[in-house]
Design an enzyme around this catalytic site. Structure first.
Site, PDB file in Angstrom:
ATOM      1  N   ALA A   1     -14.015  61.507   1.121  1.00 61.18           N
ATOM      2  CA  ALA A   1     -14.132  61.275   2.564  1.00 61.18           C
ATOM      3  C   ALA A   1     -13.729  59.845   2.870  1.00 61.18           C
ATOM      4  O   ALA A   1     -13.840  58.955   2.022  1.00 61.18           O
ATOM      5  CB  ALA A   1     -15.558  61.539   3.042  1.00 61.18           C
ATOM      6  N   ASP A   2     -13.274  59.644   4.090  1.00 60.42           N
ATOM      7  CA  ASP A   2     -12.980  58.291   4.555  1.00 60.42           C
ATOM      8  C   ASP A   2     -13.350  58.193   6.029  1.00 60.42           C
ATOM      9  O   ASP A   2     -12.995  59.071   6.818  1.00 60.42           O
ATOM     10  CB  ASP A   2     -11.506  57.932   4.373  1.00 60.42           C
ATOM     11  CG  ASP A   2     -11.279  56.451   4.607  1.00 60.42           C
ATOM     12  OD1 ASP A   2     -11.510  55.663   3.666  1.00 60.42           O
ATOM     13  OD2 ASP A   2     -10.920  56.078   5.739  1.00 60.42           O
ATOM     14  N   THR A   3     -14.067  57.134   6.368  1.00 56.93           N
ATOM     15  CA  THR A   3     -14.539  56.946   7.740  1.00 56.93           C
ATOM     16  C   THR A   3     -13.841  55.751   8.377  1.00 56.93           C
ATOM     17  O   THR A   3     -13.767  54.678   7.776  1.00 56.93           O
ATOM     18  CB  THR A   3     -16.066  56.744   7.759  1.00 56.93           C
ATOM     19  OG1 THR A   3     -16.695  57.907   7.199  1.00 56.93           O
ATOM     20  CG2 THR A   3     -16.576  56.543   9.181  1.00 56.93           C
TER      21      THR A   3
ATOM     22  N   GLY B   1     -12.395  61.731   7.753  1.00 55.43           N
ATOM     23  CA  GLY B   1     -11.595  62.757   7.103  1.00 55.43           C
ATOM     24  C   GLY B   1     -12.325  63.214   5.857  1.00 55.43           C
ATOM     25  O   GLY B   1     -12.812  62.391   5.082  1.00 55.43           O
TER      26      GLY B   1
END
Length: 206
Positions: free
Chosen positions: A78-80, A115
């Site tokens: 995940a990437d924020t 994502g």
């Protein structure tokens, strides 16, 4: 019950681990991926979150290639990304960066994009992008000064973590709370169960 599949979390984030634990999932392995997180020229924050989550998963997949221990495992990443309009607020490493981000966020709406990428045992790639609108109250100089002194801004996108002291700054939020923490739990569980990962059998018995 013997559980068939292993889950690699391509992240070292304690917050993402905690959220998975909340859902009864204990990652089999944590693999923080060191990738270039700089946005491309004119890249939209939403696109950046999607791209980086995919690149983290791809890097983890490459790292376990040929290792029979992890054959048939799931890989989750995940990437924020936090943004005011199209302006991306990166992970603050220094106090002046955090100060600039807080001034931008003060009294304004901003968007948080996460994502999520899942690589299945047969190496299919599934992605979701989740967005939450957050509004900060107008911050006083005293609040900003004390928040900076707390150090809770370090290493966080937008220089804040909603689960900490900065949660007191949030006036309004539309969308997923866990998305702002760093992993949209509802959507992540949908991804996993949709690809055959048995989440509910991992829940503890009373």
């Amino acid at each position: 019950m013997a559980l068939k599949y292993k889950l690699i979390l391509a992240s070292g984030s304690p917050r993402r681990v905690d959220l998975l634990n909340q859902a009864g999932i204990e990652p089999s392995r944590l693999m923080p991926m060191d990738i270039d997180e700089a946005p491309k020229k004119s890249e939209h924050p939403r696109s950046l979150a999607r791209r980086l989550s995919a690149e983290k998963a791809e890097a983890a997949l490459a790292a376990i290639k040929g290792d029979i221990t992890w054959k048939g495992s799931y890989i989750l990443s995940a990437d924020t990304v936090v943004a005011v309009g199209r302006r991306i607020l990166g992970k603050a490493e220094f106090a002046d960066e955090a100060l600039n981000s807080l001034h931008l966020l003060s009294g304004r709406n901003h968007m948080v994009y996460t994502g999520v990428c899942l690589v299945t045992p047969d190496r299919k790639v599934r992605q979701k992008i989740v967005e939450t609108k957050v509004r900060f109250k107008r911050l006083s100089g005293f609040e900003i000064e004390n928040y900076l002194a707390s150090g809770q801004w370090r290493g966080k996108a937008g220089a804040y973590g909603i689960q900490g002291l900065a949660g007191t700054f949030v006036q309004k939020m539309v969308g997923s709370y866990t998305n702002v923490v760093g992993l949209p739990l509802y959507e992540t569980i949908l991804l996993l169960t949709g690809e055959g990962f048995d989440v509910h059998s991992r829940w503890p018995e009373g």
